[in-house]
Design a protein around this motif. Structure first.
Motif, PDB file in Angstrom:
ATOM      1  N   TYR A 177       0.830  -1.202   0.000  1.00 14.78           N
ATOM      2  CA  TYR A 177       0.000   0.000   0.000  1.00 14.78           C
ATOM      3  C   TYR A 177       0.866   1.254   0.000  1.00 14.78           C
ATOM      4  CZ  TYR A 177      -3.451   3.453   1.406  1.00 14.78           C
ATOM      5  OH  TYR A 177      -4.246   4.563   1.468  1.00 14.78           O
ATOM      6  N   TYR A 178       1.913   1.258   0.792  1.00 17.64           N
ATOM      7  CA  TYR A 178       2.824   2.401   0.847  1.00 17.64           C
ATOM      8  C   TYR A 178       3.476   2.629  -0.508  1.00 17.64           C
ATOM      9  CZ  TYR A 178       6.824   5.270   2.153  1.00 17.64           C
ATOM     10  OH  TYR A 178       7.763   6.266   2.222  1.00 17.64           O
ATOM     11  N   ARG A 179       3.938   1.562  -1.143  1.00 14.28           N
ATOM     12  CA  ARG A 179       4.555   1.694  -2.467  1.00 14.28           C
ATOM     13  C   ARG A 179       3.552   2.215  -3.485  1.00 14.28           C
ATOM     14  NH1 ARG A 179       8.620  -3.441  -3.305  1.00 14.28           N
ATOM     15  NH2 ARG A 179       9.931  -2.977  -1.504  1.00 14.28           N
ATOM     16  N   PHE A 180       2.313   1.765  -3.417  1.00 12.70           N
ATOM     17  CA  PHE A 180       1.270   2.226  -4.328  1.00 12.70           C
ATOM     18  C   PHE A 180       1.021   3.720  -4.149  1.00 12.70           C
ATOM     19  CE2 PHE A 180      -3.287   3.138  -4.883  1.00 12.70           C
ATOM     20  CZ  PHE A 180      -3.388   2.917  -6.252  1.00 12.70           C
ATOM     21  N   ILE A 181       0.918   4.163  -2.910  1.00 16.02           N
ATOM     22  CA  ILE A 181       0.665   5.584  -2.637  1.00 16.02           C
ATOM     23  C   ILE A 181       1.846   6.443  -3.089  1.00 16.02           C
ATOM     24  CG2 ILE A 181       0.349   7.269  -0.771  1.00 16.02           C
ATOM     25  CD1 ILE A 181      -2.152   5.652  -1.465  1.00 16.02           C
ATOM     26  N   ILE A 182       3.066   5.978  -2.861  1.00 14.73           N
ATOM     27  CA  ILE A 182       4.250   6.730  -3.284  1.00 14.73           C
ATOM     28  C   ILE A 182       4.278   6.856  -4.798  1.00 14.73           C
ATOM     29  CG2 ILE A 182       6.785   6.654  -3.404  1.00 14.73           C
ATOM     30  CD1 ILE A 182       5.728   7.623  -0.738  1.00 14.73           C
ATOM     31  N   ARG A 183       4.017   5.777  -5.517  1.00 12.27           N
ATOM     32  CA  ARG A 183       4.006   5.828  -6.982  1.00 12.27           C
ATOM     33  C   ARG A 183       2.908   6.752  -7.498  1.00 12.27           C
ATOM     34  NH1 ARG A 183       5.017  -0.538  -8.340  1.00 12.27           N
ATOM     35  NH2 ARG A 183       7.197  -0.544  -7.724  1.00 12.27           N
ATOM     36  N   LYS A 184       1.764   6.706  -6.855  1.00 14.21           N
ATOM     37  CA  LYS A 184       0.646   7.573  -7.246  1.00 14.21           C
ATOM     38  C   LYS A 184       1.005   9.043  -7.018  1.00 14.21           C
ATOM     39  CE  LYS A 184      -4.306   8.004  -6.447  1.00 14.21           C
ATOM     40  NZ  LYS A 184      -5.440   7.502  -5.673  1.00 14.21           N
ATOM     41  N   THR A 185       1.647   9.344  -5.904  1.00 14.17           N
ATOM     42  CA  THR A 185       2.055  10.708  -5.593  1.00 14.17           C
ATOM     43  C   THR A 185       3.114  11.202  -6.575  1.00 14.17           C
ATOM     44  OG1 THR A 185       1.614  10.293  -3.255  1.00 14.17           O
ATOM     45  CG2 THR A 185       2.954  12.212  -3.781  1.00 14.17           C
TER      46      THR A 185
END
Length: 65
Positions: A52-60
């Motif tokens: 989830y953290y990696r997904f949010i970072i990539r989205k940001t």
């Protein structure tokens, strides 16, 4: 918050002892199934949180570009 937890832990320690002796009897038995379930839940949360953290970072990062 941590202070409140410390107070509760101390209060439970006082309640659990009477004249310096603990009320509960100790045991040598370990429930391996329950321990394995707790470890599995912890591992599942760790893996889910990492993805989830990696997904949010990539989205940001994609929003910035």
């Amino acid at each position: 918050m941590i202070f409140m937890v410390s107070l509760i832990t101390g209060a439970l320690g006082v309640v659990a002892t009477v004249n310096g002796r603990t009320i509960a009897v100790g045991t040598d038995h370990v429930e391996w199934g329950a321990l394995a379930c707790v470890a599995a839940i912890l591992l599942a949360g760790l893996v889910t949180g990492t993805f989830y953290y990696r997904f949010i970072i990539r989205k940001t990062i994609s929003k910035i570009k």
